[in-house]
Design an enzyme around this catalytic site. Structure first.
Site, short mmCIF file in Angstrom:
data_model
loop_
_atom_site.label_atom_id
_atom_site.label_comp_id
_atom_site.label_asym_id
_atom_site.label_seq_id
_atom_site.Cartn_x
_atom_site.Cartn_y
_atom_site.Cartn_z
N SER A 60 31.08 33.15 -12.53
CA SER A 60 32.45 32.65 -12.64
C SER A 60 33.44 33.57 -11.93
O SER A 60 33.19 34.75 -11.73
CB SER A 60 32.85 32.51 -14.11
N1 SAH Z 1 29.41 33.25 -17.12
C1 SAH Z 1 28.34 32.93 -16.22
C2 SAH Z 1 28.55 31.51 -15.77
C3 SAH Z 1 27.38 30.90 -15.12
S1 SAH Z 1 27.64 29.23 -14.59
C4 SAH Z 1 28.39 33.89 -15.05
O1 SAH Z 1 29.50 34.34 -14.75
O2 SAH Z 1 27.38 34.19 -14.45
C5 SAH Z 1 27.31 28.31 -16.04
C6 SAH Z 1 25.93 28.44 -16.62
O3 SAH Z 1 25.80 27.46 -17.66
C7 SAH Z 1 24.80 28.17 -15.64
O4 SAH Z 1 23.93 29.26 -15.64
C8 SAH Z 1 24.11 26.92 -16.22
O5 SAH Z 1 22.71 26.92 -16.02
C9 SAH Z 1 24.46 27.02 -17.67
N2 SAH Z 1 24.37 25.74 -18.39
C10 SAH Z 1 24.68 24.49 -17.95
N3 SAH Z 1 24.44 23.58 -18.90
C11 SAH Z 1 23.98 24.26 -19.98
C12 SAH Z 1 23.56 23.87 -21.28
N4 SAH Z 1 23.56 22.59 -21.69
N5 SAH Z 1 23.13 24.83 -22.13
C13 SAH Z 1 23.13 26.15 -21.75
N6 SAH Z 1 23.52 26.56 -20.54
C14 SAH Z 1 23.93 25.64 -19.66
#
Ligand code: SAH
Length: 213
Positions: A60
């Site tokens: 993010s």
């Molecule tokens: N805060 C993290 C954001 C990653 S993007 C960072 O800065 O690295 C969002 C993440 O949510 C992704 O890794 C995606 O795989 C995950 N995600 C999407 N749908 C999800 C779900 N239903 N349950 C758990 N994780 C999920």
């Protein structure tokens, strides 16, 4: 510029962007974002923008993370639920501030990679679950049924009921809600047993996938 100097510059950018919570700013001052991005993006690690990680997901944008964490009014005694571990960067920021973080990620390769990075960084107060974040924390250990703070890092088409159920009295949740092109950050608080919803800033997150299992 050295990563350390770039990190301090990023903190200044966050301040200019309106972030003032000293715990949040200090966390950004400490966590090396370059350790959480892919090798080929290391030199861009301190740009205030999202960057690609594996599995077509993104780490993010720093300012967006800082806005969400500021809304949570984090305290050192908090037990926090994070949905969407991703790279583990936000997990590290949280774990440096609060007592314990329980982090849920749907994609196993991402969770396992983040677990490795966070263990190497020395964190001992993070628990992981590979599974569907719509269900919140459904894990025997640690046996938490509710959380002081909940932060969701992917956009939900609707507010997940189960996450609301896992928000403790006095608790705060930050969650992006909406479809691809039209999302807003929602801040949800539980006061005297009742949930209060507030729509905050527009945002752009990857979708919180509905697991078909
Ligand atoms: N805060 C993290 C954001 C990653 S993007 C960072 O800065 O690295 C969002 C993440 O949510 C992704 O890794 C995606 O795989 C995950 N995600 C999407 N749908 C999800 C779900 N239903 N349950 C758990 N994780 C999920």
């Amino acid at each position: 510029m050295r990563f350390e100097d770039q990190r301090l510059k990023l903190v200044e950018t966050l301040k200019t962007g309106g972030i003032s919570d000293p715990l949040v700013l200090e966390a950004f001052r400490r966590v090396p974002r370059e350790d959480y991005v892919l090798q080929e993006y290391r030199e861009y690690a301190y740009r205030n923008q999202p960057l690609p990680i594996l599995e077509a997901q993104t780490i993010s944008q720093p300012l967006m993370i800082a806005i969400m964490l500021s809304h949570l009014k984090l305290e050192p005694t908090d037990i926090v639920l994070e949905i969407g571990t991703g790279s583990g960067y936000q997990t590290a920021l949280l774990a440096g501030i609060v007592q314990e973080v329980c982090s849920v990620e749907l994609i196993d390769t991402l969770s396992l990679r983040a677990q490795k990075t966070l263990k190497r960084a020395g964190f001992k107060n993070i628990w992981f679950r590979i599974g569907d974040g719509w269900q919140g924390w459904k894990q025997a250990y640690p046996p938490y049924k509710e959380f002081n703070k909940i932060v969701v890092s992917a956009a939900a088409e609707e507010i997940p009921e189960e996450l609301c159920a896992q928000l403790a009295e006095g608790g705060i949740m930050a969650i992006p809600v909406g479809k691809n092109t039209s999302q807003s950050l929602f801040i949800i608080q539980r006061e005297n047993g009742e949930l209060k919803y507030r729509e905050d800033t527009p945002c752009a997150f990857v979708p919180l996938v509905k697991d078909k299992k």
